[in-house]
Design an enzyme around this catalytic site. Structure first.
Site, mmCIF file in Angstrom:
data_model
loop_
_atom_site.group_PDB
_atom_site.id
_atom_site.type_symbol
_atom_site.label_atom_id
_atom_site.label_comp_id
_atom_site.label_asym_id
_atom_site.label_seq_id
_atom_site.Cartn_x
_atom_site.Cartn_y
_atom_site.Cartn_z
ATOM 1 N N GLY A 102 0.793 -1.094 0.076
ATOM 2 C CA GLY A 102 0.067 -0.099 0.090
ATOM 3 C C GLY A 102 0.712 1.419 0.063
ATOM 4 C CG ASP A 127 -7.171 0.310 3.650
ATOM 5 O OD1 ASP A 127 -7.976 -0.415 3.986
ATOM 6 O OD2 ASP A 127 -5.853 0.564 4.185
ATOM 7 C CD GLN A 251 -13.903 -5.038 6.230
ATOM 8 O OE1 GLN A 251 -14.460 -4.035 5.654
ATOM 9 N NE2 GLN A 251 -13.308 -5.118 7.466
ATOM 10 N NE ARG A 252 -5.324 -7.171 6.357
ATOM 11 C CZ ARG A 252 -4.635 -6.683 7.803
ATOM 12 N NH1 ARG A 252 -5.204 -5.492 7.922
ATOM 13 N NH2 ARG A 252 -3.931 -7.496 8.260
HETATM 14 O O1 F6P Z 1 -4.606 -1.409 5.363
HETATM 15 C C1 F6P Z 1 -5.722 -2.609 5.288
HETATM 16 C C2 F6P Z 1 -6.236 -2.403 6.934
HETATM 17 O O2 F6P Z 1 -7.012 -3.532 6.931
HETATM 18 C C3 F6P Z 1 -7.205 -1.256 7.165
HETATM 19 O O3 F6P Z 1 -8.427 -1.307 6.610
HETATM 20 C C4 F6P Z 1 -7.197 -1.358 8.715
HETATM 21 O O4 F6P Z 1 -7.401 0.050 9.258
HETATM 22 C C5 F6P Z 1 -5.765 -1.716 9.032
HETATM 23 O O5 F6P Z 1 -5.187 -2.526 7.935
HETATM 24 C C6 F6P Z 1 -6.146 -2.880 10.272
HETATM 25 O O6 F6P Z 1 -4.579 -3.190 10.768
HETATM 26 P P1 F6P Z 1 -4.373 -4.015 11.811
HETATM 27 O O7 F6P Z 1 -4.896 -5.678 11.047
HETATM 28 O O8 F6P Z 1 -3.035 -3.962 12.131
HETATM 29 O O9 F6P Z 1 -5.427 -3.980 12.773
#
Ligand code: F6P
Length: 319
Positions: A102, A127, A251-252
């Site tokens: 990103g 994002d 979502q990931r």
């Molecule tokens: O950048 C991807 C993301 O999933 C964002 O949407 C979110 O704010 C962040 O990473 C969450 O990160 P972590 O998994 O470290 O809480």
């Protein structure tokens, strides 16, 4: 023989593996020796390097996550971290580096580029918050995942005539919330770029019953207001109690969509071609459905934007 390194940095995004596959196999196609760097820039600093061949990227394009593992890019922004990374690059004879990730990954690649290492960045983030880059790997998959959850929640919300608040990721950008809210027919969408709309949206939700809305789906970007806080406000101001679903890391994960696999394949190959043609310091993306490369500087000079028309359209269609 040329030698390229590839790494994934920051939060994983579906399609990163398809991009690794495209980079490694394109490099091999051009006769380049390919090295995989594990754990992102931290792995570069620590010298966690492995040789990659065509077989090492077999059967990965359908998998979410990243086979190279990832980590935040912070370390490379310190002088010490940068020097260690440059030392590893020298020790392993790496001519050029391909970075998949990103916004911070692009910035970290720029740090090494300024230190004389040819780099190319492949945008990958759920994002979609890289200034000026509209096509990023992972966004389409996350969008479909969120839409699927909105549909599921709507089934039960409509059956019980209960409102639901769905909190969507996106850091300080509202793109994922906006587009998934449009695709899922959300009654209201709250995004950080339109924070000033919070009061009017709360008012609209309160007025829902008078507009014959028996329930509503509110999509909230995590960067605007938390779903729990919004629920509390609605409870206190209007006696409306909603279910709150925080979608979080769902979502990931997951298999990348066809669109993300194809995008990753095209951008991976294009990034290698850029470096083969001695073009570096570039982010690769698509414009008018054709691969395009533009300089890191152009990325830094622009601001992330949400589509104003789509934002207004979503509220127009949710009357
Ligand atoms: O950048 C991807 C993301 O999933 C964002 O949407 C979110 O704010 C962040 O990473 C969450 O990160 P972590 O998994 O470290 O809480």
């Amino acid at each position: 023989m040329k030698r390229f390194g590839v790494l994934t940095s920051g939060a994983d995004a579906p399609g990163m593996n398809a991009a690794i596959r495209a980079v490694v196999r394109s490099g091999i196609y051009y006769g380049v020796d390919m090295l995989g760097i594990q754990y992102g820039f931290q792995g570069l600093i620590d010298g966690k390097i492995e040789k990659m061949d065509a077989a090492s990227v077999g059967s990965i394009m359908q998998r979410g996550g990243t086979i190279l593992q990832s980590s935040p890019s912070d370390a490379v922004f310190t002088d010490e971290g940068k020097e260690s990374a440059l030392q590893t690059i020298k020790d392993h004879g790496i001519d050029s580096l391909i970075v998949i990730g990103g916004k911070e990954a692009v910035q970290a690649a720029a740090v090494l580029e300024e230190s004389g290492v040819p780099t190319a960045a492949i945008p990958a983030t759920i994002d979609s918050d890289i200034p000026g880059v509209s096509e990023v790997i992972g966004f389409d998959t996350a969008l479909n995942t969120v839409m699927d959850y909105i549909d599921r929640i709507r089934d039960t919300a409509s059956s019980h005539e209960k409102s639901s608040i769905i909190e969507v990721m996106g850091r300080d950008t509202g793109n994922l919330a906006l587009w998934s809210g449009l695709a899922g027919g959300a009654e209201n969408i709250l995004i950080p770029e339109k924070k000033e709309d919070l009061d009017s949206i709360v008012e609209q939700i309160k007025q829902g019953p008078s507009r014959s809305k028996r329930y509503s789906i509110v999509v909230v970007a995590e960067g605007s207001v938390s779903g729990i806080d919004l629920n509390e406000r609605l409870k206190q101001e209007a006696g409306i109690e909603s279910r709150v679903t925080v979608l979080g890391h769902t979502q990931r994960g997951g298999a990348p969509t066809a669109a993300d696999r194809i995008l990753a394949s095209r951008l991976g190959a294009y990034a290698v071609e850029q470096l083969m043609n001695e073009k570096s310091g570039v982010v690769v993306t698509l414009k008018d459905n054709q691969p395009e490369a533009f300089s890191y500087h152009a990325v830094h000079e622009q601001a992330v934007q949400v589509d104003e028309y789509v934002y207004n359209l979503s509220s127009r269609l949710s009357i």
